[in-house]
Design a protein around this motif. Sequence first.
Motif: not given
Length: 283
Positions: A234-245
């Motif tokens: 998620a950090t490398s991808a620079e996503v806005k929101h990480l949802v753990l599933h």
Amino acid sequence: MADRLVLLGTKGGPAIRPGGPSPTSSLLDIAGRRVVIDCGLGVTRALVNADMSLKDLDMILITHLHSDHVLEFGPLLHTAWTSGLARKITVYGPAGIEEYWSGFLQSMRYDIDLRIDDEGRPDLRDLVDLKVYADGLVHQDGNLTITALRVDHPPVVDCFAFKIEAAGKSIVFSADTTYFPPLADFARGSDILVHEAMLPEGVDRLVVRTGNGARLKEHLLASHTLVEDAARIATSAEVKHLVLHHLIPADDPQFGEADWIKALDGKWDGRLSIGRDGLVIPL
């Protein structure tokens, strides 16, 4: 209905236990479309509980053929049909999905034929447009684009992450995968990354509870992503929101949301949601 992501079932693996969550499935309501991602046990009831009329089902995406992602695919379609479904549903699945669907139809042939004759229903077999996909572009129409990326989930070969783009939003589902750096490029800049996650300290307890010993532990460590590695993606991808599933463990009373948050301390500083059945995330 407002655009939303609903986590319908959030546990990794096929077993269910008293009071615990259901296996993996999600609903994406976006741009007037209703897309179900995976069909683990419990998906049908979870969709009803999420206030979705089953006859409005639009599209189903299956990431891979492990039972906790596909077991209730046939029953969902059959139940939608008995709930009034009368239009085509598009289903995208990996190689082998045709055998599942044809086998389900064969097993339910008596009931399907009887209801067509006795209740005047359209033929369920004519309502499902089943398509096999692989890497790359899966679907594109006026307001919806879906792309797939083969991920690393041994021993399963055909397991795919999905990127769903519509209404100016981008939502990525990791599917089941070990730590897989190419997923960061695939998810680059997405609004939401829905990523599987595993707590290392919970693995040994899960193995003891399940009873499969060292072989199960070997599979989990080789085929799934530790929570800190999901944060790395998620950090490398620079996503806005990480949802753990697809949480492992998800139904152990010794582990709760605080443990997942603690595991990510200093590793992820963006918006975070810890999956639970029925969680609604507005888009």
